[in-house]
Design a protein around this motif. Sequence first.
Motif, mmCIF file in Angstrom:
data_model
loop_
_atom_site.group_PDB
_atom_site.id
_atom_site.type_symbol
_atom_site.label_atom_id
_atom_site.label_comp_id
_atom_site.label_asym_id
_atom_site.label_seq_id
_atom_site.Cartn_x
_atom_site.Cartn_y
_atom_site.Cartn_z
ATOM 1 N N ALA A 18 0.811 -1.214 0.000
ATOM 2 C CA ALA A 18 0.000 0.000 0.000
ATOM 3 C C ALA A 18 0.841 1.258 0.000
ATOM 4 O O ALA A 18 0.353 2.332 -0.387
ATOM 5 C CB ALA A 18 -0.932 0.009 1.217
ATOM 6 N N ALA A 19 2.109 1.188 0.439
ATOM 7 C CA ALA A 19 2.964 2.371 0.410
ATOM 8 C C ALA A 19 3.302 2.778 -1.017
ATOM 9 O O ALA A 19 3.636 3.944 -1.265
ATOM 10 C CB ALA A 19 4.251 2.119 1.203
ATOM 11 N N SER A 20 3.227 1.849 -1.946
ATOM 12 C CA SER A 20 3.420 2.194 -3.357
ATOM 13 C C SER A 20 2.176 2.861 -3.914
ATOM 14 O O SER A 20 2.247 3.899 -4.579
ATOM 15 C CB SER A 20 3.744 0.940 -4.177
ATOM 16 O OG SER A 20 4.985 0.399 -3.816
ATOM 17 N N SER A 21 1.022 2.247 -3.648
ATOM 18 C CA SER A 21 -0.242 2.823 -4.099
ATOM 19 C C SER A 21 -1.378 2.143 -3.363
ATOM 20 O O SER A 21 -1.480 0.913 -3.377
ATOM 21 C CB SER A 21 -0.412 2.652 -5.611
ATOM 22 O OG SER A 21 -1.567 3.321 -6.069
ATOM 23 N N GLU A 22 -2.201 2.950 -2.721
ATOM 24 C CA GLU A 22 -3.363 2.426 -1.999
ATOM 25 C C GLU A 22 -4.505 2.231 -2.997
ATOM 26 O O GLU A 22 -4.725 3.066 -3.878
ATOM 27 C CB GLU A 22 -3.756 3.434 -0.931
ATOM 28 C CG GLU A 22 -4.945 3.061 -0.072
ATOM 29 C CD GLU A 22 -4.634 2.040 1.008
ATOM 30 O OE1 GLU A 22 -4.954 0.871 0.775
ATOM 31 O OE2 GLU A 22 -4.084 2.433 2.061
ATOM 32 N N PRO A 23 -5.272 1.136 -2.897
ATOM 33 C CA PRO A 23 -6.442 0.998 -3.770
ATOM 34 C C PRO A 23 -7.375 2.197 -3.628
ATOM 35 O O PRO A 23 -7.445 2.825 -2.565
ATOM 36 C CB PRO A 23 -7.102 -0.288 -3.260
ATOM 37 C CG PRO A 23 -5.988 -1.074 -2.646
ATOM 38 C CD PRO A 23 -5.073 -0.043 -2.036
ATOM 39 N N LEU A 24 -8.095 2.509 -4.685
ATOM 40 C CA LEU A 24 -8.961 3.676 -4.697
ATOM 41 C C LEU A 24 -9.986 3.605 -3.565
ATOM 42 O O LEU A 24 -10.697 2.608 -3.412
ATOM 43 C CB LEU A 24 -9.675 3.775 -6.046
ATOM 44 C CG LEU A 24 -10.398 5.090 -6.344
ATOM 45 C CD1 LEU A 24 -9.407 6.235 -6.462
ATOM 46 C CD2 LEU A 24 -11.199 4.958 -7.636
ATOM 47 N N HIS A 25 -10.038 4.666 -2.776
ATOM 48 C CA HIS A 25 -10.973 4.721 -1.653
ATOM 49 C C HIS A 25 -12.399 4.816 -2.196
ATOM 50 O O HIS A 25 -12.641 5.504 -3.195
ATOM 51 C CB HIS A 25 -10.646 5.937 -0.788
ATOM 52 C CG HIS A 25 -11.264 5.898 0.574
ATOM 53 N ND1 HIS A 25 -12.611 6.066 0.790
ATOM 54 C CD2 HIS A 25 -10.707 5.699 1.806
ATOM 55 C CE1 HIS A 25 -12.862 5.979 2.087
ATOM 56 N NE2 HIS A 25 -11.731 5.755 2.734
ATOM 57 N N PRO A 26 -13.359 4.147 -1.562
ATOM 58 C CA PRO A 26 -14.754 4.254 -2.037
ATOM 59 C C PRO A 26 -15.238 5.692 -2.131
ATOM 60 O O PRO A 26 -15.999 6.038 -3.044
ATOM 61 C CB PRO A 26 -15.534 3.467 -0.977
ATOM 62 C CG PRO A 26 -14.552 2.483 -0.428
ATOM 63 C CD PRO A 26 -13.223 3.180 -0.457
ATOM 64 N N ALA A 27 -14.809 6.538 -1.199
ATOM 65 C CA ALA A 27 -15.219 7.947 -1.253
ATOM 66 C C ALA A 27 -14.666 8.622 -2.503
ATOM 67 O O ALA A 27 -15.338 9.469 -3.110
ATOM 68 C CB ALA A 27 -14.753 8.682 0.001
ATOM 69 N N ALA A 28 -13.452 8.261 -2.883
ATOM 70 C CA ALA A 28 -12.858 8.831 -4.090
ATOM 71 C C ALA A 28 -13.588 8.344 -5.330
ATOM 72 O O ALA A 28 -13.848 9.122 -6.263
ATOM 73 C CB ALA A 28 -11.380 8.468 -4.170
ATOM 74 N N ARG A 29 -13.917 7.069 -5.364
ATOM 75 C CA ARG A 29 -14.612 6.505 -6.525
ATOM 76 C C ARG A 29 -15.967 7.184 -6.729
ATOM 77 O O ARG A 29 -16.311 7.597 -7.838
ATOM 78 C CB ARG A 29 -14.791 4.997 -6.344
ATOM 79 C CG ARG A 29 -15.452 4.298 -7.529
ATOM 80 C CD ARG A 29 -15.687 2.819 -7.214
ATOM 81 N NE ARG A 29 -14.435 2.150 -6.893
ATOM 82 C CZ ARG A 29 -13.588 1.686 -7.797
ATOM 83 N NH1 ARG A 29 -13.881 1.818 -9.089
ATOM 84 N NH2 ARG A 29 -12.474 1.084 -7.435
ATOM 85 N N GLU A 30 -16.721 7.310 -5.660
ATOM 86 C CA GLU A 30 -18.048 7.909 -5.758
ATOM 87 C C GLU A 30 -17.965 9.364 -6.224
ATOM 88 O O GLU A 30 -18.715 9.789 -7.114
ATOM 89 C CB GLU A 30 -18.733 7.827 -4.395
ATOM 90 C CG GLU A 30 -20.127 8.420 -4.361
ATOM 91 C CD GLU A 30 -20.753 8.331 -2.991
ATOM 92 O OE1 GLU A 30 -21.837 8.919 -2.798
ATOM 93 O OE2 GLU A 30 -20.164 7.680 -2.097
ATOM 94 N N THR A 31 -17.043 10.115 -5.639
ATOM 95 C CA THR A 31 -16.914 11.530 -5.992
ATOM 96 C C THR A 31 -16.385 11.701 -7.410
ATOM 97 O O THR A 31 -16.850 12.558 -8.162
ATOM 98 C CB THR A 31 -15.984 12.238 -4.998
ATOM 99 O OG1 THR A 31 -16.521 12.092 -3.679
ATOM 100 C CG2 THR A 31 -15.827 13.709 -5.325
ATOM 101 N N LEU A 32 -15.417 10.881 -7.775
ATOM 102 C CA LEU A 32 -14.830 10.962 -9.111
ATOM 103 C C LEU A 32 -15.867 10.705 -10.186
ATOM 104 O O LEU A 32 -15.969 11.454 -11.173
ATOM 105 C CB LEU A 32 -13.683 9.954 -9.218
ATOM 106 C CG LEU A 32 -12.993 9.817 -10.574
ATOM 107 C CD1 LEU A 32 -12.319 11.126 -10.969
ATOM 108 C CD2 LEU A 32 -11.956 8.687 -10.530
ATOM 109 N N LEU A 33 -16.666 9.675 -10.012
ATOM 110 C CA LEU A 33 -17.681 9.350 -11.020
ATOM 111 C C LEU A 33 -18.715 10.460 -11.147
ATOM 112 O O LEU A 33 -19.140 10.816 -12.252
ATOM 113 C CB LEU A 33 -18.364 8.030 -10.659
ATOM 114 C CG LEU A 33 -17.485 6.770 -10.769
ATOM 115 C CD1 LEU A 33 -18.233 5.547 -10.289
ATOM 116 C CD2 LEU A 33 -16.998 6.577 -12.196
ATOM 117 N N ALA A 34 -19.115 11.030 -10.005
ATOM 118 C CA ALA A 34 -20.092 12.119 -10.051
ATOM 119 C C ALA A 34 -19.503 13.360 -10.711
ATOM 120 O O ALA A 34 -20.188 14.073 -11.458
ATOM 121 C CB ALA A 34 -20.568 12.448 -8.638
ATOM 122 N N ALA A 35 -18.209 13.615 -10.448
ATOM 123 C CA ALA A 35 -17.571 14.829 -10.967
ATOM 124 C C ALA A 35 -17.300 14.761 -12.464
ATOM 125 O O ALA A 35 -17.142 15.800 -13.112
ATOM 126 C CB ALA A 35 -16.262 15.081 -10.221
#
Length: 380
Positions: A18-35
């Motif tokens: 996870a220090a390389s890259s954390e999986p996409l947070h659900p909050a990020a996914r929801e906001t990204l799709l709406a935006a």
Amino acid sequence: MTNAAQGSPTPPPRYLDAASSEPLHPAARETLLAALDQGYGDPRRLHRPGRSARLLLDNARAVVAEGLGVRPDEVTFTASGTDAVHRGLLGLHRARARVGRRIVHTAVEHSAVLHAAAWTGDDHDAAPVDAHGRVLVPELLARADGAAVVAVQAANHEVGTTQPVSEIADRLDGVPLFMDACASAGRTPLPHGWSAAAASAHKWGGPAGVGVLLVRKGVRWSSPFPRDDRVDDRTSGFENVPAALGAAAALQAVVAERASLNARHAALVDRVRASVARIPDTDVVGDPVDRLPHLVTFSFLYVDGEALVHALDRRGFGIASGSACTASTLAPSHVLAAMGALTHGNVRLSLGRNTTEADVDAFLEVLPSTVADLRADVGL
């Protein structure tokens, strides 16, 4: 996915990088799709889609500022964490051209800092570190006299050791301090005293391709690259408004949950450190206390790091080895070398939001036999 030979489901890999890259947070996914449906306009334009995009971008900036404890006008979105590192360090360096040109940094900085310092063509000095990877403050301060800028990371990206950024900043005599916070931002509060800093959204579960440059109000900073006629003149190119919003949403969520998550991760890492230390000829590195809560690195004598990565991957574990910033080449780590630690046969294990106690237990169960098998392959 199934095992073709047995017809049974293939277990999902246990992701411990996870220090390389954390999986996409659900909050990020929801906001990204709406935006995506609202933030497509050019934030510079005066028409309605442009004004909408500008409002969304300003909102993302405000949320990130709150999460990192800075002012909204100190936040700039860049194309990546590396881009933010380059702009932050080189911008401070360029603004100090009449005062000095030399860059001072710790010997364990990320390669993005080292490459930027070398790119200037000016002198740059590396201050040594102790066996835990913490910079020797008197050595760094002695080198800082007359320097243009000093670079000290918030916490080391390979071994997790935190650096005394605030102490150093308080003792610098007018020399600006650049802080690479890509490994720690979102997971731990930022220390004080820095002039410019960099963070990377995918490290806290935001979308990849979003960096954050922080430049303190009143600090002299001058763009080291050609300027662009954008909303924010500290960066260039069309702002990825939906991704910035996704990064902001993930940061907000991560900051809200980090106290409990950090406590859980720290306890699991303590268990890993104690268990791994019982394997013969093993070097567990990094400060055992003053460290990032989710990360631990250890090296095995007589084991090849690449072979260890592949062996663990076959057993269902995704881990990092070699230098964390040059893992594609699995080159010996300059961080471990500066610490006087083993530079080969190392593993960096880092826990993410979704890592469970069962994941760690399973890893600790297979690790001793995996190391023993690899040593047996070379006649040990």
